[in-house]
Design an enzyme around this catalytic site. Structure first.
Site, PDB file in Angstrom:
ATOM      1  N   SER A 138     -12.238 -60.886  -8.885  1.00 36.01           N
ATOM      2  CA  SER A 138     -12.205 -61.239 -10.204  1.00 36.01           C
ATOM      3  C   SER A 138     -13.085 -62.619 -10.202  1.00 36.01           C
ATOM      4  O   SER A 138     -13.148 -63.281  -9.147  1.00 36.01           O
ATOM      5  CB  SER A 138     -10.774 -61.772 -10.891  1.00 36.01           C
ATOM      6  OG  SER A 138     -10.627 -62.755 -11.762  1.00 36.01           O
ATOM      7  N   TYR A 148      -2.912 -65.883  -7.697  1.00 34.41           N
ATOM      8  CA  TYR A 148      -4.012 -64.847  -8.354  1.00 34.41           C
ATOM      9  C   TYR A 148      -5.322 -65.022  -7.788  1.00 34.41           C
ATOM     10  O   TYR A 148      -6.144 -64.564  -7.129  1.00 34.41           O
ATOM     11  CB  TYR A 148      -3.904 -64.635  -9.688  1.00 34.41           C
ATOM     12  CG  TYR A 148      -4.642 -63.618 -10.630  1.00 34.41           C
ATOM     13  CD1 TYR A 148      -4.422 -62.281 -10.186  1.00 34.41           C
ATOM     14  CD2 TYR A 148      -6.142 -63.912 -10.640  1.00 34.41           C
ATOM     15  CE1 TYR A 148      -5.103 -61.340 -10.751  1.00 34.41           C
ATOM     16  CE2 TYR A 148      -6.819 -62.785 -11.173  1.00 34.41           C
ATOM     17  CZ  TYR A 148      -6.500 -61.483 -11.424  1.00 34.41           C
ATOM     18  OH  TYR A 148      -7.172 -60.323 -11.612  1.00 34.41           O
TER      19      TYR A 148
END
Length: 257
Positions: A138, A148
């Site tokens: 990401s 994350y």
């Protein structure tokens, strides 16, 4: 005919990979937790594109699930030519608001599973002298985004290092770093998306097309879409303290996927 194995195959970016690869004539192994959904997807892809589609129900937050996929990747009778490590999720909330158990589960899926499955796939690929791995990360890997972002940064660094070590073997590895994509990702995590500008949203099918082009070109990191390439260029020049302030205000719950 080549075979591709995709984790997190039933929705979002994973499903877009299955559609594109099936249209290109690849046989598929679809991995996810929902057996009924996997079977429905497999039937649709087979009927539409005439490819062979296997289903493998596996929860990559559990050792048994990871082992099942490892075994399939290591099967010499049915070699896998392309692995797409796409399975992942987000946690809503900032640090200490999310339970430690949920954070550890994220590391299990985003890091341990990626490490183990990449290892299981690339060993046989190196012996055959060909193959590819796409590890879905990401753009959150490049900014302070809690667990994350940290897990996705690990995916990028691991993939680049493994790609360097396997250079010249015929095996290609690439970290795919998308921005915001219209998938089930945010809904499943209970995340709001109303504050995300429309221009930041990407189409999953177009993203996958660009990613496969980058893989064929030998790139080790792919940031699809010129808008995000430009944005990440700005991020590299911005002070880390400023980035930390911006990401803390927007909240971890808006982490791209």
């Amino acid at each position: 005919m080549t075979t591709a194995l995709i984790t997190g195959a039933t929705a979002g970016i994973g499903a877009a990979f299955t559609r594109r690869l099936a249209a290109n004539g690849h046989n598929l192994v679809l991995v996810a937790r929902d057996t009924a959904r996997l079977r429905s997807q497999a039937t649709e892809l087979h009927d539409r594109h005439g490819v062979e589609v296997e289903v493998l129900t596996a929860d990559l937050s559990q050792d048994t699930g990871i082992e099942a996929v490892e075994n399939r990747l290591s099967d010499p009778r049915n070699p896998v030519d392309l692995l797409v490590n796409n399975a992942g999720f987000g946690n809503k909330g900032s640090f200490l608001d999310v339970s430690l158990a949920d954070e550890l589960t994220m590391l299990k899926v985003h890091c341990e599973a990626v490490l183990r499955l990449t290892t299981a796939a690339t060993g046989p690929m190196r012996e055959r002298g060909r193959g590819g791995v796409v590890n879905v990360a990401s753009v959150a890997a490049f900014v302070p985004r809690g667990t994350y972002g940290a897990s996705k940064a690990w995916v990028v660094q691991f993939t680049q290092g493994a790609a360097r070590d396997l250079a010249g073997s015929g095996v290609r590895l690439m970290a795919l770093c998308p921005g915001f994509v219209r998938t089930e990702f945010h809904q499943r995590a209970g995340m709001g998306t109303e504050n995300i500008p429309g221009w930041m949203w990407l189409d999953a099918d177009k993203l996958v097309s660009e990613a496969l082009t980058d893989l064929a070109r030998g790139k080790t990191v792919s940031i699809p879409d010129p808008r995000y390439k430009a944005l990440m260029g700005v991020v590299k020049l911005a002070p880390r303290g400023l980035l930390g302030g911006v990401t803390s205000r927007t909240g971890r719950k808006y982490g791209p996927k």
